[in-house]
Motif scaffolding. Structure first.
Motif, short mmCIF file in Angstrom:
data_model
loop_
_atom_site.label_atom_id
_atom_site.label_comp_id
_atom_site.label_asym_id
_atom_site.label_seq_id
_atom_site.Cartn_x
_atom_site.Cartn_y
_atom_site.Cartn_z
N LEU A 168 85.50 25.76 59.98
CA LEU A 168 86.94 25.98 60.01
C LEU A 168 87.52 25.60 61.37
O LEU A 168 88.61 25.01 61.45
N ALA A 216 87.67 22.00 61.37
CA ALA A 216 88.72 21.53 60.46
C ALA A 216 90.08 21.48 61.14
O ALA A 216 90.86 20.56 60.92
N PHE A 217 90.36 22.48 61.96
CA PHE A 217 91.64 22.48 62.67
C PHE A 217 91.72 21.36 63.70
O PHE A 217 92.79 20.80 63.95
N LEU A 257 92.63 30.90 66.71
CA LEU A 257 91.31 31.01 66.09
C LEU A 257 90.37 31.89 66.91
O LEU A 257 89.63 32.71 66.35
N GLN A 265 87.45 22.10 70.10
CA GLN A 265 88.65 21.48 69.57
C GLN A 265 89.04 20.22 70.34
O GLN A 265 89.37 19.18 69.75
N PHE A 291 91.62 18.07 57.01
CA PHE A 291 91.54 19.52 57.20
C PHE A 291 90.99 20.19 55.94
O PHE A 291 90.10 21.04 56.01
N GLN A 309 87.26 19.56 55.44
CA GLN A 309 86.37 20.34 56.28
C GLN A 309 86.53 21.84 56.08
O GLN A 309 85.54 22.58 56.08
N SER A 310 87.75 22.32 55.91
CA SER A 310 87.95 23.75 55.74
C SER A 310 87.41 24.23 54.39
O SER A 310 86.90 25.35 54.29
N THR A 311 87.53 23.38 53.38
CA THR A 311 86.97 23.76 52.09
C THR A 311 85.45 23.79 52.14
O THR A 311 84.81 24.40 51.28
N SER A 362 84.03 25.38 54.36
CA SER A 362 83.85 26.81 54.61
C SER A 362 83.94 27.60 53.32
O SER A 362 83.12 28.49 53.06
#
Length: 460
Positions: free
Chosen positions: A67, A70-71, A113, A153, A251, A254-256, A258
């Motif tokens: 996550l 992803a950001f 975050l 990041q 995003f 990559q976040s999915t 998670s």
């Protein structure tokens, strides 16, 4: 003058040699970057006495790590193709404004975050599949890792702006420096200093900090075509909207990851137990090893497609895509084929626990079957991103993970038991690849047609 020539080679240099010069460093950078987590897991898995349990504990932190990544992709991969398009249009000022706004978004994301996950990490880790046995190791690792959120990041998100201007070797070096340092520090902090899991996290934070410093140094020096400046970091609604429109796709991708990890780990914990969760920890790392080279090639080719699109060179866009498709599909066929036919080659890297190796080898051929053809989707997805096609890219990103894999991973185990969790992955992959191929075929002609119209109107 030299900086201008460096950026223009994206549109003029021979395509084959240019792709190699950009893709090889990008692949190397992606492979080396994934070593941050994989090397940690290899060392942790071999800690005497509790390595297998610690490996499972660190595995459940993966959704948080993804996550955070992803950001950075939201800001970096959303902004870099737009900046490359502006360079193709010879508008360096607009490219620098996009770079600055992406950097401002990264700083904001890092603060939110770090604070949020630091406060709620324990309930979040339990929700992600931790047990009373593994929670201590998960807390120890992620608690330190979160301190370095800003470094991760910056290193990951802003590095895309280095490769986006054709400087893929420099982008690779920013990753190499950190990864080599991580490999050196891991055994020292884990075993020599006896920090265990905490040592692995400390090594990663220190290494990412060095990589971040390298990225910032390059983007503020004379060699960079577009420069990072504080004045451009003040967020502008119109620029943020453009970045978000394109960045939402990577995003979600990559976040999915998670969300998928949470669903799979929870299902494996409910239907199998810690040993099954341990197989997913290993296979998640193997999935990275398979996909990272393909994504690295795409990252190297994207600036060529974006620049050529901005310059109105339709033939170069088409040629670059076809070469990207061929190389990506070959990559997943070969690397995925190893997981299907000789799984022990991968499984033995991460643990010396025979039960865990045996179970992993049993489920790996099922889990990775569909990934062998995933190079097709990767090429199409990357091309849509490079052309600034946010809506289509968003649909493709949602399809595989959110619309297919997560529901299937919940439904299949009810009828197939624990093996249903593993079987959901290939079914989702195959349906997603076929659908993506059909969508790409019908939409690319329209995109290139509009490109011709826009270029003709500008000449008029």
């Amino acid at each position: 003058m030299k900086k201008e020539m460096d950026s223009q080679r994206l549109g003029r240099a021979p395509l084959g040699r240019l792709m190699v010069s950009l893709a090889v460093p990008a692949v190397a950078a992606q492979l080396i970057n994934v070593l941050y987590n994989i090397v940690d897991r290899i060392y942790i898995g071999h800690i005497e006495g509790y390595g297998d349990v610690a490996l499972t504990g660190v595995g459940v932190t993966f959704p948080i790590i993804m996550l955070i990544s992803a950001f950075s992709a939201f800001a970096g991969m959303g902004g870099a193709p737009l900046a490359s398009i502006e360079l193709g249009r010879k508008d360096v000022g607009k490219a620098e404004l996009i770079l600055g706004n992406s950097a401002g978004m990264i700083v904001l994301f890092s603060i939110v975050l770090t604070i949020g996950f630091s406060i709620f990490k324990t309930p979040v880790l339990y929700a992600f599949g931790a047990s009373d046995v593994t929670i201590t190791y998960a807390q120890s690792y992620i608690g330190i890792y979160l301190i370095g959120t800003i470094f991760v990041q910056v290193a990951v998100g802003l590095n895309t702006f280095i490769s986006g201007q054709g400087e893929s070797r420099t982008a690779m070096l920013s990753v190499v420096i950190g990864a080599v340092l991580n490999i050196i520090l891991d055994p020292i902090l884990i075993f020599v200093m006896d920090f265990g899991v905490r040592g692995a996290a400390m090594a990663t934070v220190i290494s990412q900090a060095v990589s971040a410093a390298w990225v910032i140094r390059f983007l503020t020096c004379e060699r960079s075509v577009m420069k990072l400046g504080v004045r451009n970091m003040r967020l502008r609604a119109d620029i943020v909207k453009r970045i978000a429109g394109l960045g939402i796709s990577p995003f979600i991708m990559q976040s999915t990851e998670s969300m998928v990890s949470i669903t799979l780990n929870s299902g494996l914990q409910n239907y199998g137990g810690d040993l099954y969760v341990g197989t997913m920890s290993i296979m998640t790392s193997i999935m990275q090893l398979i996909l990272i080279p393909v994504q690295g090639i795409a990252q190297g080719v994207q600036p060529i497609i974006s620049y050529s699109y901005g310059a109105g060179d339709k033939k170069r866009v088409k040629d670059a895509f076809m070469r990207l498709l061929a190389s990506g599909l070959l990559g997943t066929l070969v690397l995925g084929g190893v997981a299907v036919f000789v799984p022990k080659v991968y499984a033995g890297i991460f643990t010396n626990n025979e039960k865990l190796i045996q179970l992993t080898c049993q489920v790996m051929p099922v889990y990775f079957l569909g990934i062998t053809i995933f190079g097709l989707q990767s090429a199409c997805q990357s091309t849509f991103l490079a052309l600034g096609q946010a809506k289509v890219s968003l649909f493709i990103a949602l399809l595989r993970k959110v619309l297919l894999l997560i529901p299937l991973a919940i439904i299949f185990p009810k009828f197939m038991g624990v093996m249903g969790v593993y079987r959901a992955e290939p079914v989702a992959d195959i349906i997603s690849v076929v659908t993506t191929g059909i969508v790409f075929t019908f939409t690319m002609k329209k995109i290139l047609g509009n490109m011709d119209k826009n270029h003709t109107s500008k000449e008029a």
